[in-house]
Design a protein around this motif. Structure first.
Motif, mmCIF file in Angstrom:
data_model
loop_
_atom_site.group_PDB
_atom_site.id
_atom_site.type_symbol
_atom_site.label_atom_id
_atom_site.label_comp_id
_atom_site.label_asym_id
_atom_site.label_seq_id
_atom_site.Cartn_x
_atom_site.Cartn_y
_atom_site.Cartn_z
ATOM 1 N N HIS A 228 -22.822 -5.686 22.713
ATOM 2 C CA HIS A 228 -22.806 -7.148 22.487
ATOM 3 C C HIS A 228 -22.424 -7.578 21.204
ATOM 4 O O HIS A 228 -22.572 -6.477 20.273
ATOM 5 N N ASP A 230 -23.472 -10.394 18.053
ATOM 6 C CA ASP A 230 -24.617 -11.338 17.954
ATOM 7 C C ASP A 230 -23.997 -12.776 17.694
ATOM 8 O O ASP A 230 -22.968 -12.768 17.233
ATOM 9 N N HIS A 285 -22.210 -3.927 19.186
ATOM 10 C CA HIS A 285 -23.532 -2.700 19.079
ATOM 11 C C HIS A 285 -24.109 -2.864 20.415
ATOM 12 O O HIS A 285 -24.093 -3.613 21.262
HETATM 13 FE FE FE2 Z 1 -27.461 -7.493 18.345
#
Ligand code: FE2
Ligand code: AKG
Length: 351
Positions: A228, A230, A285
């Motif tokens: 994913h 952020d 990540h």
């Molecule tokens: Fe994250």
């Protein structure tokens, strides 16, 4: 304009069983945790490389160049001179460990499910919103830490009894650290150094997420957190002191990152990708699990307030680099973000 999304399904999460309870019962991960696509399994062949994250020396002469180089190549870096005492970092990790060590019934007092309704904040795990969603092998405590007057204190654990004070102090520390990093990041782009902090304002959003990744009997088939990016502007992470597990995609390869024990990891999120007009990319990540080790981390997500409109900084839009993202309201972006996050997809294409 928008790609079609899978239809929202009824929230199945209200019937959930915590991952920790499964792990403690010696249960193998049920099929909804198993990554179906074999090419996406956590332990690729050859196995991911391990490398230390680049260090940014805040307050030193080369800080802006260091930030620029590390954000362009990794999207993240580690900071050691962050002004927080090593003993405070230990305390923060101890508080996180102590909370997750409590009996499940005690933690459920802070459950994110109230009256069979799923709330964003509290003790729980991700909401199941799409059919076939692959679940992550993690439980978390997710709390809005700033603006202070919007805190839902009834969800802030009083056990361990130092948690509230420690989280409050860490919020103040994170505010300072993130503002410092954002000023240097703006300088590195040759922007007015206050561009990001003045857009954020003094009482910007900070969400705290205490992550707990229990031991997993199938670390080759299950993610602690699936790949994913952020949705934040920047994220400040205190990783486990002893157990690595965070991996970042760099030049098409997964790399397990290592840091010095008293460093914070800072990564940028989609909001910075948008505001920097794509000069900095929000890194993909993920977190892997282990059969014989559990892991904690504490992530602080720094975001623009939901009513703000974000878009590429005007100074970064020119003939050579046309505008790559539209202007959008943070609230609308986050809605799309969470919807796509649960499907393992990125929201940035929408922008
Ligand atoms: Fe994250
Ligand atoms: O556990 C970690 O090291 C990273 C956590 C993370 O990526 C997140 O909470 O978004």
């Amino acid at each position: 304009m928008d790609a079609p999304m899978s239809p929202p399904v009824k929230s199945l999460t209200t019937e959930r069983m915590m991952v920790q309870a499964r792990a403690e019962a010696g249960e193998a991960p049920p099929t909804d945790y198993i990554v179906k696509d074999e090419s996406q399994h956590p332990l690729d062949a050859p196995p991911p490389l391990t490398a230390p994250l680049p260090v940014v020396h805040l307050g030193h002469r080369d800080e802006a160049e260091e930030i620029k180089a590390s954000l362009q190549s990794w999207g993240m870096f580690q900071v050691i001179d962050h002004g927080m005492a090593p003993s405070f970092l230990d305390e923060l990790r101890d508080v996180a460990r102590a909370f997750f060590k409590l009996p499940i019934e005690e933690k459920e007092k802070y459950s994110n499910i109230r009256d069979r309704k799923f709330g964003q904040e509290g003790y729980g795990n991700d909401e199941i919103i799409v059919e076939g969603q692959i679940l992550d092998w993690t439980d978390c405590l997710y709390l809005l830490a700033q603006p202070e007057d919007a805190r839902k204190l009834e969800l802030w654990p009083t056990n361990p009894n130092s948690l509230r004070d420690v989280l409050h102090e860490h919020t103040m520390n994170t505010k300072k650290l993130s503002e410092n990093v954002l000023r240097t990041t703006a300088k590195s782009l040759e922007l007015n150094e206050d561009l990001f902090v003045s857009h954020l304002g003094d009482k910007f959003t900070i969400f705290a997420r205490f992550n707990y990744y229990p031991c997993c009997s199938k670390p080759d088939l299950v993610f602690g957190l699936k790949p994913h990016t952020d949705g934040s502007l920047i994220t400040v992470i205190l990783p486990d002191k002893d157990v690595e597990g965070l991996q970042v995609m760099k030049d098409g390869k997964w790399i397990t990152v290592t840091t010095s024990p008293h460093a914070f990891i800072i990564n940028i999120g989609d909001q910075m990708e948008i505001m920097s007009n794509g000069i900095f990319k929000s890194p993909i990540h993920r977190v892997v699990t282990f059969s014989d080790k559990d892991r904690i981390s504490i992530a602080m997500f720094c975001l623009n307030l939901p009513g703000k409109v974000i878009g590429p900084a005007e100074e970064l839009v020119n003939d050579m680099r046309p505008r790559m993202y539209k202007n959008l309201k943070v609230k609308d972006y986050l809605e799309v973000f969470f919807q796509r996050f649960s499907q393992g997809k990125r929201a940035i294409d929408w922008a």
